[in-house]
Design an enzyme around this catalytic site. Structure first.
Site: not given
Ligand SMILES: *Cc1c(COP(=O)(O)O)cnc(C)c1O
Length: 402
Positions: A191, A219, A250
């Site tokens: 990330s 991602h 996302k």
């Molecule tokens: C953003 C993210 C999460 C958390 O997800 P949310 O739905 O925003 O709580 C978990 N793992 C990774 C790698 C992330 O980038």
């Protein structure tokens, strides 16, 4: 302060953070929690009355505001209202949740799926439910905070292996007793750095040492693979990941998290994972929006092609200007600045020219590796990316980064 409370360790931590934020604000170097007042699409937003190019969005496929997805959310509000009657296990399950989980399972070529109300809660609850005292967890050093927190909460023995280093992972697998349960876990796309886990090798090691495998696809879902199905498709592998985790917040423009996998494991999580049993169900609008998004990804494959083209244009342009983009291969593009101060300076210069980019500094990344963490999406126009590249190159030269 006169009370004891004013000097204890909690108060000191609060004071230290207050001071750090106040110092940055005083120097015009505080860029967090800025309010967006209008979202034009995944590529443009209005902030402080200015129309800015968005280079900090996780909406990689450009789906935010998509008419089909917005319509699905509105129809769900009309039909079911704005909340649920509680937790999934009791009165909170709607047919929408069941359909969403079937859609996700289908998309991931898995037997079944379960959803939670955030990706963070998903990692916390799933890891700590499956793993426990006496088990071993091997976690990539750059894994997301929600994975780290889930590992610690589980009570299992928790070891980090060097980032994407398969020799180090094997060494640690060898150290584990053969009769304990083992879990290997990693972000599919990291990330902060945008590089991709070496899944084929991880799979071989998990087979050799009889370890469970979990991938966090926050991602990579809707980003990697010919049809956006993620990391397994990217490497042309079949069903090799036991615990296929991802977020609905996302590329999927909703909120929530999921795990897909074998039916028995998913049923076990339905009856044992505390975030499912003790926290309210996804609201109808968010469940409907997520479900429609998976369908749009399959119906509009041009989005993946445009994302790929934009990613290549952006990384290529930064590199030829002389920036270090580290190991990224995806739409998450670190623009290395060095110390925190330079990252603030580059951010300030970019924002002055209407680029919405944000810095990532210590302790989120190691000292000296402060960076902009810029992202592109399928919604960016070629000419907008060219403008962003010009702005960053000019500012980078002025500040002495390139
Ligand atoms: C953003 C993210 C999460 C958390 O997800 P949310 O739905 O925003 O709580 C978990 N793992 C990774 C790698 C992330 O980038």
């Amino acid at each position: 302060m006169d009370s004891q409370k004013g000097t204890d360790s909690v108060s000191q931590r609060i004071q230290a953070m207050t001071d750090r934020a106040a110092d940055l604000k005083a120097r015009g170097a505080y860029f967090y929690n800025m309010a967006v007042t209008e979202i034009l699409d995944d590529a443009r937003v209005i902030v402080n009355g200015r129309n800015m190019g968005m280079y900090a969005s996780y909406g990689y496929a450009g789906l935010l505001g998509h008419p089909r997805i917005a319509a699905a959310a509105k129809a769900a509000v009309d039909k079911y209202g704005t909340g649920t009657n509680g937790v999934r296990s009791l009165a909170g399950t709607l047919d929408l949740h069941v359909e969403l989980e079937e859609t996700i399972a289908d998309f991931k070529h898995a037997e079944a799926a379960i959803t939670y109300t955030s990706g963070y809660a998903t990692n916390l609850s799933v890891i700590s439910t499956l793993m426990g005292r006496g088990d071993w967890i091997l976690s990539d050093k750059l894994n997301h905070a929600s994975i780290v927190d889930g590992c610690m909460m589980s009570g299992a023995l928790f070891r980090r292996f060097k980032h994407n280093d398969m020799a180090d992972l094997e060494k640690r697998l060898q150290q584990a007793p053969s009769d304990v349960a083992k879990l290997v876990i990693a972000d599919a796309v990291f990330s902060m750095d945008g590089d991709i886990i070496d899944l084929p090798k991880v799979v071989k090691l998990c087979e050799k040492y009889d370890a469970w495998l979990m991938m966090d696809e926050a991602h990579s879902i809707g980003v990697l693979g010919k049809t956006g199905r993620g990391i397994e498709e990217h490497f042309g592998l079949g069903d090799v990941v036991d615990i296929k985790m991802g977020t609905l917040s996302k590329t999927i423009p909703s909120v929530g998290g999921y795990v897909a996998g074998k039916r028995d494991m998913i049923e076990y999580l339905r009856h044992a994972s505390r975030a499912y049993i003790f926290s309210a169900a996804l609201p109808p609008a968010q469940a409907a929006a997520a479900m429609e998004s998976f369908k749009v990804i399959l119906d509009e494959p041009w989005r993946l092609e445009k994302l790929q083209a934009n990613t290549e244009q952006f990384i290529g342009g930064l590199k030829s200007a002389g920036f270090d983009t580290m190991l990224t291969e995806t739409a998450i593009v670190p623009v290395l600045c060095g110390d925190d101060e330079r990252a603030y300076e580059l951010t300030g210069a970019a924002q002055a020219k209407d680029l919405f980019v944000l810095p990532v500094v210590s302790p989120a990344v190691p000292n000296g590796l402060a960076r902009l963490r810029a992202t592109v999406t399928a919604a960016h126009a070629t000419k907008d990316i060219a403008y962003a590249l010009d702005v960053l190159a000019e500012a980078g030269k002025e500040i002495g980064i390139i």
